[in-house]
Design a protein around this motif. Sequence first.
Motif, PDB file in Angstrom:
ATOM      1  N   ARG A   3      26.559 -56.575 -10.019  1.00 22.31           N
ATOM      2  CA  ARG A   3      25.569 -55.669 -10.515  1.00 22.31           C
ATOM      3  C   ARG A   3      25.063 -54.611 -11.243  1.00 22.31           C
ATOM      4  O   ARG A   3      26.208 -54.513 -12.540  1.00 22.31           O
ATOM      5  CB  ARG A   3      26.811 -54.382  -9.406  1.00 22.31           C
ATOM      6  N   ARG A   4      24.235 -54.489 -10.904  1.00 21.64           N
ATOM      7  CA  ARG A   4      22.973 -53.589 -12.472  1.00 21.64           C
ATOM      8  C   ARG A   4      23.037 -52.284 -12.222  1.00 21.64           C
ATOM      9  O   ARG A   4      23.104 -51.963 -11.124  1.00 21.64           O
ATOM     10  CB  ARG A   4      22.029 -54.326 -12.946  1.00 21.64           C
ATOM     11  N   LEU A   5      22.781 -51.360 -12.952  1.00 21.16           N
ATOM     12  CA  LEU A   5      22.246 -49.634 -12.698  1.00 21.16           C
ATOM     13  C   LEU A   5      21.288 -49.526 -11.865  1.00 21.16           C
ATOM     14  O   LEU A   5      21.681 -49.503 -10.976  1.00 21.16           O
ATOM     15  CB  LEU A   5      21.811 -49.442 -14.570  1.00 21.16           C
ATOM     16  N   GLY A   6      20.033 -50.780 -11.565  1.00 19.02           N
ATOM     17  CA  GLY A   6      19.206 -50.458 -10.898  1.00 19.02           C
ATOM     18  C   GLY A   6      19.650 -51.173  -9.335  1.00 19.02           C
ATOM     19  O   GLY A   6      19.161 -50.120  -8.112  1.00 19.02           O
ATOM     20  N   ASP A   7      20.918 -51.314  -9.349  1.00 18.87           N
ATOM     21  CA  ASP A   7      21.706 -51.608  -8.584  1.00 18.87           C
ATOM     22  C   ASP A   7      22.519 -50.621  -7.223  1.00 18.87           C
ATOM     23  O   ASP A   7      22.462 -50.226  -6.230  1.00 18.87           O
ATOM     24  CB  ASP A   7      22.719 -52.802  -8.252  1.00 18.87           C
ATOM     25  N   LEU A   8      22.702 -49.290  -8.390  1.00 16.02           N
ATOM     26  CA  LEU A   8      23.914 -48.947  -8.254  1.00 16.02           C
ATOM     27  C   LEU A   8      23.282 -47.308  -8.135  1.00 16.02           C
ATOM     28  O   LEU A   8      23.917 -45.965  -8.038  1.00 16.02           O
ATOM     29  CB  LEU A   8      25.212 -48.779  -9.448  1.00 16.02           C
ATOM     30  N   ILE A   9      21.918 -47.287  -8.862  1.00 16.09           N
ATOM     31  CA  ILE A   9      21.066 -45.669  -9.080  1.00 16.09           C
ATOM     32  C   ILE A   9      21.326 -44.660  -8.400  1.00 16.09           C
ATOM     33  O   ILE A   9      21.628 -43.362  -8.807  1.00 16.09           O
ATOM     34  CB  ILE A   9      20.161 -46.074  -8.658  1.00 16.09           C
ATOM     35  N   HIS A  10      21.602 -44.712  -7.009  1.00  9.95           N
ATOM     36  CA  HIS A  10      22.159 -43.723  -5.983  1.00  9.95           C
ATOM     37  C   HIS A  10      23.570 -43.171  -6.089  1.00  9.95           C
ATOM     38  O   HIS A  10      24.012 -41.900  -4.982  1.00  9.95           O
ATOM     39  CB  HIS A  10      21.222 -43.873  -4.305  1.00  9.95           C
ATOM     40  N   TYR A  11      24.172 -44.282  -6.873  1.00  7.65           N
ATOM     41  CA  TYR A  11      25.853 -43.681  -6.080  1.00  7.65           C
ATOM     42  C   TYR A  11      25.797 -42.938  -7.779  1.00  7.65           C
ATOM     43  O   TYR A  11      27.164 -41.616  -7.922  1.00  7.65           O
ATOM     44  CB  TYR A  11      26.761 -44.554  -6.851  1.00  7.65           C
ATOM     45  N   TYR A  12      24.907 -42.366  -8.563  1.00  7.45           N
ATOM     46  CA  TYR A  12      25.538 -41.473 -10.023  1.00  7.45           C
ATOM     47  C   TYR A  12      24.706 -40.043  -9.231  1.00  7.45           C
ATOM     48  O   TYR A  12      23.916 -39.668  -8.846  1.00  7.45           O
ATOM     49  CB  TYR A  12      24.915 -42.303 -11.704  1.00  7.45           C
ATOM     50  N   SER A  13      25.785 -39.958  -9.926  1.00 10.28           N
ATOM     51  CA  SER A  13      25.768 -37.858 -10.118  1.00 10.28           C
ATOM     52  C   SER A  13      24.139 -36.993 -10.310  1.00 10.28           C
ATOM     53  O   SER A  13      23.562 -36.665  -9.883  1.00 10.28           O
ATOM     54  CB  SER A  13      26.822 -36.891  -9.935  1.00 10.28           C
ATOM     55  N   ASP A  14      23.833 -37.242 -10.975  1.00 12.69           N
ATOM     56  CA  ASP A  14      23.111 -37.078 -12.132  1.00 12.69           C
ATOM     57  C   ASP A  14      21.659 -38.195 -11.853  1.00 12.69           C
ATOM     58  O   ASP A  14      21.805 -38.683 -12.943  1.00 12.69           O
ATOM     59  CB  ASP A  14      22.765 -36.887 -13.889  1.00 12.69           C
ATOM     60  N   SER A  15      20.459 -37.961 -11.061  1.00 12.33           N
ATOM     61  CA  SER A  15      19.849 -38.514 -10.793  1.00 12.33           C
ATOM     62  C   SER A  15      19.287 -38.801 -11.847  1.00 12.33           C
ATOM     63  O   SER A  15      18.055 -40.044 -11.753  1.00 12.33           O
ATOM     64  CB  SER A  15      19.318 -38.232  -9.241  1.00 12.33           C
ATOM     65  N   ILE A  16      18.923 -37.743 -12.102  1.00  7.92           N
ATOM     66  CA  ILE A  16      17.739 -37.339 -13.833  1.00  7.92           C
ATOM     67  C   ILE A  16      17.566 -37.948 -14.725  1.00  7.92           C
ATOM     68  O   ILE A  16      17.463 -39.143 -14.675  1.00  7.92           O
ATOM     69  CB  ILE A  16      17.461 -36.440 -14.103  1.00  7.92           C
ATOM     70  N   ALA A  17      19.201 -37.857 -14.759  1.00  7.33           N
ATOM     71  CA  ALA A  17      19.872 -39.383 -16.343  1.00  7.33           C
ATOM     72  C   ALA A  17      19.843 -40.957 -15.987  1.00  7.33           C
ATOM     73  O   ALA A  17      19.078 -41.498 -16.402  1.00  7.33           O
ATOM     74  CB  ALA A  17      21.219 -38.929 -16.812  1.00  7.33           C
TER      75      ALA A  17
END
Length: 195
Positions: free
Chosen positions: A28-42
């Motif tokens: 799993r790469r960051l692009g696969d998990l992007i919607h799981y992080y709280s700071d969407s801008i970061a």
Amino acid sequence: MALPLIPFNIPLTPEALNSFHAVKASQRRLGDLIHYYSDSIAAKESLKADNPLVYEVWEMENEAPGRCLSFGMTRVSPGKVGREYFFTRGHFHAGEDGDELYVILKGRGVLLLFSKDGHCETIDMLPDQICYVPGHMAHRVVNTDSKELVFFTVWPPRIVHDYATITKMGFPKLVLAGQNGPEAVDNPAFSIVPD
Ligand SMILES: [Fe+2]
């Protein structure tokens, strides 16, 4: 998939497991998990620069009748999105009747757990320790160290992994880098979604 019914021993390393009989590897790469992080801008800013590997999993799903152990290994990279440490996506066990055992091999982290009534617990993950995951609690692993976190896992075969509920609800806590180290704080976006 089923293991041949013979004794065996292998080194307790990702490399050994990666080449072992019928083990399935996934990343799993960051692009696969992007919607799981709280700071969407970061998260979006991070992705502009790179799409790093966040975690890898090796799984031996031992599904033959009568077998009662599957096993695997997970390696979580060090890193953060904003102040939030890299983590595994996390899941429930759909039947809630299959517990899981972690053996921590390298690194340090936090195990986040919660049940569907919103009860949440955090457990430190330290080398040479085990962590026990009750089958009714969702679980996510957070790497709070500057090095990789590696742990061995054992679970009953035929567990159905429920990722969709986590996608809808999130986790009640976020693990963030604070002034005095990692801190678990309430997740303002968390909500209990009925089945
Ligand atoms: Fe699990």
